[in-house]
Design a protein around this motif. Structure first.
Motif, PDB file in Angstrom:
ATOM      1  N   PRO A  99       8.078  12.161   0.224  1.00 55.94           N
ATOM      2  CA  PRO A  99       7.893  12.093  -1.231  1.00 55.94           C
ATOM      3  C   PRO A  99       9.154  11.777  -2.027  1.00 55.94           C
ATOM      4  CG  PRO A  99       6.706  13.969  -0.320  1.00 55.94           C
ATOM      5  CD  PRO A  99       7.510  13.391   0.806  1.00 55.94           C
ATOM      6  N   ASP A 100      10.317  12.138  -1.502  1.00 57.21           N
ATOM      7  CA  ASP A 100      11.571  11.872  -2.218  1.00 57.21           C
ATOM      8  C   ASP A 100      12.015  10.422  -2.133  1.00 57.21           C
ATOM      9  OD1 ASP A 100      11.651  14.540  -2.855  1.00 57.21           O
ATOM     10  OD2 ASP A 100      13.108  15.079  -1.291  1.00 57.21           O
ATOM     11  N   TYR A 101      11.321   9.626  -1.297  1.00 60.57           N
ATOM     12  CA  TYR A 101      11.767   8.250  -1.066  1.00 60.57           C
ATOM     13  C   TYR A 101      10.664   7.221  -1.312  1.00 60.57           C
ATOM     14  CZ  TYR A 101      15.875  10.395   1.044  1.00 60.57           C
ATOM     15  OH  TYR A 101      17.034  11.125   1.248  1.00 60.57           O
ATOM     16  N   THR A 102       9.645   7.602  -2.042  1.00 62.88           N
ATOM     17  CA  THR A 102       8.568   6.655  -2.343  1.00 62.88           C
ATOM     18  C   THR A 102       8.994   5.695  -3.449  1.00 62.88           C
ATOM     19  OG1 THR A 102       7.602   8.237  -3.904  1.00 62.88           O
ATOM     20  CG2 THR A 102       6.765   8.267  -1.637  1.00 62.88           C
ATOM     21  N   ARG A 103       8.172   4.660  -3.631  1.00 68.04           N
ATOM     22  CA  ARG A 103       8.393   3.640  -4.672  1.00 68.04           C
ATOM     23  C   ARG A 103       9.698   2.871  -4.477  1.00 68.04           C
ATOM     24  NH1 ARG A 103       4.488   4.154  -8.386  1.00 68.04           N
ATOM     25  NH2 ARG A 103       3.387   6.166  -8.550  1.00 68.04           N
ATOM     26  N   LYS A 104      10.124   2.743  -3.227  1.00 61.98           N
ATOM     27  CA  LYS A 104      11.327   1.977  -2.908  1.00 61.98           C
ATOM     28  C   LYS A 104      11.022   0.788  -1.993  1.00 61.98           C
ATOM     29  CE  LYS A 104      14.219   6.143  -3.249  1.00 61.98           C
ATOM     30  NZ  LYS A 104      14.853   5.787  -4.543  1.00 61.98           N
ATOM     31  N   GLY A 105       9.730   0.556  -1.737  1.00 58.54           N
ATOM     32  CA  GLY A 105       9.337  -0.573  -0.907  1.00 58.54           C
ATOM     33  C   GLY A 105       9.506  -0.339   0.583  1.00 58.54           C
ATOM     34  N   LEU A 106       9.699   0.914   0.999  1.00 56.29           N
ATOM     35  CA  LEU A 106       9.929   1.187   2.417  1.00 56.29           C
ATOM     36  C   LEU A 106       8.664   0.944   3.234  1.00 56.29           C
ATOM     37  CD1 LEU A 106      12.093   4.452   2.234  1.00 56.29           C
ATOM     38  CD2 LEU A 106      12.815   2.052   2.090  1.00 56.29           C
ATOM     39  N   ALA A 107       7.520   1.425   2.754  1.00 59.72           N
ATOM     40  CA  ALA A 107       6.263   1.230   3.488  1.00 59.72           C
ATOM     41  C   ALA A 107       5.931  -0.252   3.608  1.00 59.72           C
ATOM     42  CB  ALA A 107       5.135   1.976   2.780  1.00 59.72           C
ATOM     43  N   LYS A 108       6.158  -0.986   2.554  1.00 58.08           N
ATOM     44  CA  LYS A 108       5.894  -2.430   2.573  1.00 58.08           C
ATOM     45  C   LYS A 108       6.674  -3.112   3.678  1.00 58.08           C
ATOM     46  CE  LYS A 108       6.248  -6.502  -0.445  1.00 58.08           C
ATOM     47  NZ  LYS A 108       6.642  -6.959  -1.812  1.00 58.08           N
ATOM     48  N   GLN A 109       7.943  -2.766   3.805  1.00 54.85           N
ATOM     49  CA  GLN A 109       8.784  -3.382   4.835  1.00 54.85           C
ATOM     50  C   GLN A 109       8.375  -2.921   6.231  1.00 54.85           C
ATOM     51  OE1 GLN A 109      13.031  -3.776   4.058  1.00 54.85           O
ATOM     52  NE2 GLN A 109      12.698  -3.265   1.903  1.00 54.85           N
ATOM     53  N   LEU A 110       8.025  -1.650   6.373  1.00 55.80           N
ATOM     54  CA  LEU A 110       7.611  -1.140   7.683  1.00 55.80           C
ATOM     55  C   LEU A 110       6.293  -1.748   8.146  1.00 55.80           C
ATOM     56  CD1 LEU A 110       8.660   2.583   7.375  1.00 55.80           C
ATOM     57  CD2 LEU A 110       9.309   1.058   9.245  1.00 55.80           C
ATOM     58  N   ILE A 111       5.325  -1.876   7.243  1.00 54.75           N
ATOM     59  CA  ILE A 111       4.061  -2.515   7.609  1.00 54.75           C
ATOM     60  C   ILE A 111       4.303  -3.955   8.033  1.00 54.75           C
ATOM     61  CG2 ILE A 111       1.809  -3.274   6.754  1.00 54.75           C
ATOM     62  CD1 ILE A 111       1.959  -0.856   4.791  1.00 54.75           C
ATOM     63  N   THR A 112       5.137  -4.647   7.280  1.00 51.29           N
ATOM     64  CA  THR A 112       5.459  -6.042   7.630  1.00 51.29           C
ATOM     65  C   THR A 112       6.105  -6.118   9.002  1.00 51.29           C
ATOM     66  OG1 THR A 112       5.749  -6.624   5.303  1.00 51.29           O
ATOM     67  CG2 THR A 112       6.773  -8.070   6.933  1.00 51.29           C
ATOM     68  N   HIS A 113       7.072  -5.248   9.247  1.00 49.67           N
ATOM     69  CA  HIS A 113       7.763  -5.249  10.541  1.00 49.67           C
ATOM     70  C   HIS A 113       6.798  -4.949  11.683  1.00 49.67           C
ATOM     71  CE1 HIS A 113      11.082  -4.591  13.389  1.00 49.67           C
ATOM     72  NE2 HIS A 113      10.387  -3.555  13.823  1.00 49.67           N
ATOM     73  N   THR A 114       5.970  -3.913  11.503  1.00 52.73           N
ATOM     74  CA  THR A 114       5.017  -3.547  12.551  1.00 52.73           C
ATOM     75  C   THR A 114       4.032  -4.680  12.802  1.00 52.73           C
ATOM     76  OG1 THR A 114       5.221  -1.239  11.856  1.00 52.73           O
ATOM     77  CG2 THR A 114       3.369  -1.787  13.280  1.00 52.73           C
ATOM     78  N   THR A 115       3.580  -5.316  11.741  1.00 52.50           N
ATOM     79  CA  THR A 115       2.665  -6.457  11.867  1.00 52.50           C
ATOM     80  C   THR A 115       3.306  -7.588  12.653  1.00 52.50           C
ATOM     81  OG1 THR A 115       1.589  -5.890   9.771  1.00 52.50           O
ATOM     82  CG2 THR A 115       1.293  -8.138  10.582  1.00 52.50           C
ATOM     83  N   LYS A 116       4.556  -7.885  12.359  1.00 51.53           N
ATOM     84  CA  LYS A 116       5.265  -8.943  13.083  1.00 51.53           C
ATOM     85  C   LYS A 116       5.403  -8.617  14.569  1.00 51.53           C
ATOM     86  CE  LYS A 116       8.068 -10.867   9.304  1.00 51.53           C
ATOM     87  NZ  LYS A 116       9.449 -11.062   8.801  1.00 51.53           N
ATOM     88  N   GLU A 117       5.662  -7.352  14.871  1.00 55.63           N
ATOM     89  CA  GLU A 117       5.789  -6.955  16.272  1.00 55.63           C
ATOM     90  C   GLU A 117       4.464  -7.126  17.017  1.00 55.63           C
ATOM     91  OE1 GLU A 117       8.728  -5.934  17.913  1.00 55.63           O
ATOM     92  OE2 GLU A 117       9.489  -6.813  16.049  1.00 55.63           O
ATOM     93  N   ILE A 118       3.358  -6.873  16.344  1.00 53.32           N
ATOM     94  CA  ILE A 118       2.042  -7.081  16.964  1.00 53.32           C
ATOM     95  C   ILE A 118       1.790  -8.560  17.202  1.00 53.32           C
ATOM     96  CG2 ILE A 118      -0.447  -6.834  16.597  1.00 53.32           C
ATOM     97  CD1 ILE A 118       0.240  -4.271  14.954  1.00 53.32           C
ATOM     98  N   LEU A 119       2.142  -9.369  16.236  1.00 50.64           N
ATOM     99  CA  LEU A 119       1.950 -10.819  16.379  1.00 50.64           C
ATOM    100  C   LEU A 119       2.802 -11.386  17.517  1.00 50.64           C
ATOM    101  CD1 LEU A 119       1.868 -11.841  12.600  1.00 50.64           C
ATOM    102  CD2 LEU A 119      -0.066 -11.801  14.202  1.00 50.64           C
ATOM    103  N   LYS A 120       3.955 -10.779  17.766  1.00 50.12           N
ATOM    104  CA  LYS A 120       4.833 -11.245  18.843  1.00 50.12           C
ATOM    105  C   LYS A 120       4.169 -11.148  20.213  1.00 50.12           C
ATOM    106  CE  LYS A 120       9.384 -10.250  16.802  1.00 50.12           C
ATOM    107  NZ  LYS A 120      10.586  -9.381  16.900  1.00 50.12           N
ATOM    108  N   VAL A 121       3.246 -10.202  20.369  1.00 46.96           N
ATOM    109  CA  VAL A 121       2.568 -10.044  21.659  1.00 46.96           C
ATOM    110  C   VAL A 121       1.174 -10.690  21.625  1.00 46.96           C
ATOM    111  CG1 VAL A 121       3.874  -8.016  22.340  1.00 46.96           C
ATOM    112  CG2 VAL A 121       1.754  -7.714  21.036  1.00 46.96           C
TER     113      VAL A 121
END
Length: 228
Positions: A169-191
């Motif tokens: 909760p202390d680190y929301t609204r900083k775009g962290l989830a957006k970047q993590l979802i993107t990264h995880t999605t890219k890792e799935i596409l790699k395989v």
């Protein structure tokens, strides 16, 4: 091999048939995850769920049946329906270009407790320590502590589910989830697998998922049962 579209209609079942078959527990033709890893159950024939759930509930205090449109049967002398979550499935259509500025780390066994504690802080109740074994988890650290994560849950030879997207909760609204979802999605596409995710209808995060290229495809309902 069963085609992707068919697998997505019953993702728990096909995950337990393929990538996660080492976690499968079977009662009367109904498939469940080992309760230490995940408490999801799956079926095709709802007439078998009453007997099977009566056996599985001996190993855990609660569990989910996951189904697109079938209603499971239960032994009401042993099990009570706590709630039905009206969920939906989303499948990646096309990943947009998202800038990743954070240092995203592949989490290891040494982070299991931190992952567990963060998820229970934000979304208490369902995640278990051995859920970490279902797929890769990625995290962002700030001030020496894990503050945001995303992970992989159900998966087959054709798809991998993005899950456990949580931020302190202390680190929301900083775009962290957006970047993590993107990264995880890219890792799935790699395989060469299709990224999917599940959420509840009306979740305020759905517009974010849509901006990241995911589209709503079908209902996927979660029936939460508890031992009497």
């Amino acid at each position: 091999m069963v085609k992707l579209e068919e697998q997505l209609k019953n993702p728990v079942w096909y995950s337990l048939n393929e990538t996660h078959k080492k976690f499968v527990v079977v009662y009367d033709g109904v498939q469940f995850y080992d309760q230490e890893v995940c408490t999801f159950g799956s079926f095709f024939d709802e007439s078998k769920t009453e007997k099977a759930s009566g056996q599985y509930i001996k190993t855990t205090d609660s569990f989910f049946f996951v189904s697109e449109n079938q209603t499971p049967l239960i032994d009401e002398t042993k099990i009570v329906l706590e709630k039905k979550i009206d969920g939906c499935q989303m499948v990646l259509k096309e990943l947009p270009d998202v800038s990743i500025t954070e240092d995203i780390v592949l989490l290891t066994d040494e982070h299991i407790d931190e992952v567990y504690n963060l998820i229970w802080l934000v979304m208490p109740g369902y995640y278990r320590r051995r859920t970490f074994e279902m797929g890769n988890y990625y995290g962002i650290f700030k001030d020496g502590k894990l503050v945001s994560i995303s992970g992989q849950r159900m998966q087959t030879n054709l798809f991998i589910e993005v899950s456990a997207v949580v931020t302190h909760p202390d680190y929301t609204r900083k775009g962290l989830a957006k970047q993590l979802i993107t990264h995880t999605t890219k890792e799935i596409l790699k395989v060469n697998k299709t990224p999917i995710l599940h959420t509840n209808k009306g979740n305020l995060a759905i517009p974010l998922y849509q901006k990241l290229g995911y589209e709503l495809t079908r209902d996927m309902n979660w029936w939460l049962y508890r031992k009497i």
